[in-house]
Enzyme design. Structure first.
Site, mmCIF file in Angstrom:
data_model
loop_
_atom_site.group_PDB
_atom_site.id
_atom_site.type_symbol
_atom_site.label_atom_id
_atom_site.label_comp_id
_atom_site.label_asym_id
_atom_site.label_seq_id
_atom_site.Cartn_x
_atom_site.Cartn_y
_atom_site.Cartn_z
ATOM 1 N N ASN A 1 32.731 49.437 34.223
ATOM 2 C CA ASN A 1 32.333 48.447 33.220
ATOM 3 C C ASN A 1 30.883 48.710 32.820
ATOM 4 O O ASN A 1 29.978 48.546 33.638
ATOM 5 C CB ASN A 1 32.494 47.041 33.807
ATOM 6 C CG ASN A 1 32.144 45.933 32.828
ATOM 7 O OD1 ASN A 1 31.563 46.195 31.774
ATOM 8 N ND2 ASN A 1 32.491 44.709 33.164
ATOM 9 N N CYS B 1 28.993 41.646 27.497
ATOM 10 C CA CYS B 1 30.031 42.634 27.154
ATOM 11 C C CYS B 1 30.574 42.458 25.746
ATOM 12 O O CYS B 1 31.179 43.375 25.204
ATOM 13 C CB CYS B 1 31.169 42.577 28.165
ATOM 14 S SG CYS B 1 30.594 42.817 29.837
ATOM 15 N N HIS C 1 37.512 45.556 25.809
ATOM 16 C CA HIS C 1 36.398 45.747 26.732
ATOM 17 C C HIS C 1 36.944 46.278 28.050
ATOM 18 O O HIS C 1 37.949 45.788 28.563
ATOM 19 C CB HIS C 1 35.682 44.406 26.935
ATOM 20 C CG HIS C 1 34.666 44.444 28.026
ATOM 21 N ND1 HIS C 1 33.725 45.439 28.133
ATOM 22 C CD2 HIS C 1 34.461 43.617 29.096
ATOM 23 C CE1 HIS C 1 32.976 45.226 29.195
ATOM 24 N NE2 HIS C 1 33.405 44.136 29.800
HETATM 25 N N1 ACO Z 1 36.522 46.019 48.525
HETATM 26 C C1 ACO Z 1 37.414 45.483 49.401
HETATM 27 N N2 ACO Z 1 37.740 44.179 49.380
HETATM 28 C C2 ACO Z 1 37.163 43.390 48.448
HETATM 29 C C3 ACO Z 1 36.245 43.892 47.525
HETATM 30 C C4 ACO Z 1 35.927 45.269 47.588
HETATM 31 N N3 ACO Z 1 35.057 45.847 46.737
HETATM 32 N N4 ACO Z 1 35.831 42.888 46.721
HETATM 33 C C5 ACO Z 1 36.472 41.783 47.123
HETATM 34 N N5 ACO Z 1 37.276 42.086 48.188
HETATM 35 C C6 ACO Z 1 38.150 41.196 48.938
HETATM 36 C C7 ACO Z 1 37.726 39.750 48.849
HETATM 37 O O1 ACO Z 1 36.736 39.449 49.788
HETATM 38 C C8 ACO Z 1 39.034 39.040 49.123
HETATM 39 O O2 ACO Z 1 39.232 39.018 50.524
HETATM 40 P P1 ACO Z 1 39.899 37.734 51.211
HETATM 41 O O3 ACO Z 1 41.264 37.615 50.605
HETATM 42 O O4 ACO Z 1 39.897 38.109 52.646
HETATM 43 O O5 ACO Z 1 39.004 36.579 50.849
HETATM 44 C C9 ACO Z 1 40.082 39.965 48.511
HETATM 45 O O6 ACO Z 1 39.452 41.255 48.372
HETATM 46 C C10 ACO Z 1 40.573 39.507 47.182
HETATM 47 O O7 ACO Z 1 39.434 39.117 46.389
HETATM 48 P P2 ACO Z 1 39.574 38.651 44.900
HETATM 49 O O8 ACO Z 1 38.234 38.219 44.401
HETATM 50 O O9 ACO Z 1 40.711 37.713 44.767
HETATM 51 O O10 ACO Z 1 39.979 40.035 44.208
HETATM 52 P P3 ACO Z 1 40.455 40.261 42.743
HETATM 53 O O11 ACO Z 1 41.771 40.880 42.744
HETATM 54 O O12 ACO Z 1 40.252 39.052 41.880
HETATM 55 O O13 ACO Z 1 39.437 41.376 42.238
HETATM 56 C C11 ACO Z 1 37.483 41.576 40.863
HETATM 57 C C12 ACO Z 1 38.048 41.089 42.187
HETATM 58 C C13 ACO Z 1 37.692 43.093 40.777
HETATM 59 C C14 ACO Z 1 36.018 41.237 40.799
HETATM 60 C C15 ACO Z 1 38.275 40.901 39.708
HETATM 61 O O14 ACO Z 1 38.316 39.508 39.925
HETATM 62 C C16 ACO Z 1 37.660 41.161 38.359
HETATM 63 O O15 ACO Z 1 37.687 42.261 37.859
HETATM 64 N N6 ACO Z 1 37.117 40.099 37.703
HETATM 65 C C17 ACO Z 1 36.531 40.221 36.392
HETATM 66 C C18 ACO Z 1 35.114 40.624 36.556
HETATM 67 C C19 ACO Z 1 34.498 41.020 35.265
HETATM 68 O O16 ACO Z 1 35.158 41.520 34.387
HETATM 69 N N7 ACO Z 1 33.205 40.821 35.151
HETATM 70 C C20 ACO Z 1 32.476 41.246 34.023
HETATM 71 C C21 ACO Z 1 32.345 40.197 33.014
HETATM 72 S S1 ACO Z 1 31.939 40.940 31.520
HETATM 73 C C22 ACO Z 1 30.246 41.072 31.342
HETATM 74 O O17 ACO Z 1 29.658 40.287 30.697
HETATM 75 C C23 ACO Z 1 29.501 42.198 31.979
#
Ligand code: ACO
Length: 352
Positions: free
Chosen positions: A309, A137, A279
């Protein structure tokens, strides 16, 4: 000469990278921007039918409502081609005017030849340096920084910088943590040598990478460590795999740090910046960076809602959309910042 030596010693002492502007002969400016989004839309409601998730969860936790998916017959250089044509048109240039192509992507058409060479052919450009870079990214900021330095040194005049991805081809649509985030897009800018007295220019760039946490976001299959095999396929190594929660924490910190670095380097404050283009990974990450700087979200370009993204493409696409709808105009100070797999990160401050 003495000043240069002092600069080198100071940089070595503080282990901070030397900034290119110290040796610049010329200024570099962005002459044109372009973008392209594939037509097919994949909404949160579509995803509800594919994986255990909900529109409400995705919207609240990420700010994404839909993302675009490339048609089956489209490859990454096709998205780049459309974006490049738009950028060249705005720059009032043709492909024959280009001196180099830098193509940032982690989803190239194929491993070899590189996508920049394929794009060179599709554009009808001359026999020019054509290079792919892989910084996920942060790829576009890395690419524009490299273009800036090539132009600043006087070796090249017009450089096409691409950020384009078809990430949906590497998504596991059973992995709800990851598949809800990503989409496909192509973005481009034409970077060119600024004429004497021209105020539009890239002020500085600040690139970083922390390889010690490179396992937070991986795409294993196809490299020498995990060659194509039935065994690696069975392990799912042909899908992108991400530790989202961990990345989230690093994202706000690294982007905030590199923005602070750019402002400090140029003796500016947030008040001197007209727009930040971060980003587009998650609306909560974007809000976190804005909050860190005390910058109102009205000064942040946000395009994540309908595109998700798109990795290296998010910044050039967001820039182009804001230029074309009149939010960004000439003379404004724009701060770009990104983080990505690697973990790479960086910022670039320019007067558009
Ligand atoms: N739908 C419903 N529930 C979900 C989903 C979904 N799609 N995904 C995860 N959950 C659940 C999890 O299982 C968890 O359940 P639990 O509490 O029973 O264990 C709960 O939701 C909370 O999960 P978290 O992982 O804590 O959720 P978070 O608020 O952190 O959101 C996310 C997850 C959206 C992935 C976030 O962490 C994020 O955006 N991270 C950055 C990712 C990113 O930017 N990646 C790209 C890097 S850049 C590149 O190089 C491409």
């Amino acid at each position: 000469m003495f000043a240069r030596l002092v600069a080198i010693m100071t940089a070595a002492k503080s282990s901070r990278p030397l900034n290119s502007q110290m040796t610049a002969r010329y200024n570099c400016r962005v002459a044109g921007t372009g973008s392209y989004l594939p037509e097919r839309e994949l909404t949160n409601f579509d995803l509800e039918k594919m994986v255990e998730t909900s529109d409400q969860w995705i919207t609240e936790r990420t700010g994404i409502r839909s993302r675009r998916v490339a048609a089956d017959n489209q490859v990454t250089t096709d998205l780049a081609l459309n974006a490049a044509k738009n950028a060249l048109e705005m720059a009032q240039m043709t492909a024959r005017d280009l001196d180099a192509i830098i193509f940032a992507t982690v989803s190239p058409d194929q491993l070899m030849p590189n996508s920049a060479c394929v794009l060179q052919k599709k554009l009808g450009a001359r026999d020019i340096m054509s290079l792919d870079i892989s910084a996920a990214c942060s790829g576009f900021i890395y690419g524009l920084s490299i273009a800036n330095d090539m132009i600043a040194a006087g070796s090249y005049k017009n450089v096409l910088v691409i950020g384009a991805e078809i990430l949906t081809r590497y998504m596991n649509y059973k992995d709800r943590d990851t598949c809800i985030l990503f989409g496909d897009a192509g973005g481009a800018v034409v970077a060119t040598r600024a004429d004497d007295g021209e105020s539009s220019r890239i002020y500085s760039h600040h690139l970083h990478a922390d390889g010690t946490i490179s396992d937070l976001f991986v795409f294993k299959m196809g490299g020498s460590a995990y060659p194509f095999s039935h065994e690696n396929l069975d392990k799912g190594y042909h899908y992108m795999n991400m530790k989202g929660r961990e990345i989230f924490k690093h994202a706000i910190r690294t982007m905030s740090q590199s923005c602070a670095e750019a402002l400090e380097h140029n003796k500016m404050s947030g008040a001197d910046v007209d727009w930040i283009i971060p980003h587009q990974a998650n609306i909560r990450i974007i809000d976190g960076v804005a909050k860190h700087f005390g910058i109102p979200t009205s000064k942040v370009i946000i395009e994540i809602e309908r595109m998700g993204n798109t990795s290296a493409a998010t910044i050039p696409v967001s820039l182009d959309r804001a230029v074309r709808d009149g939010r960004i105009h000439r003379g404004q100070n724009i701060l770009l910042t990104a983080f990505g797999a690697g973990i790479t990160s960086g910022s670039l401050l320019m007067r558009f």
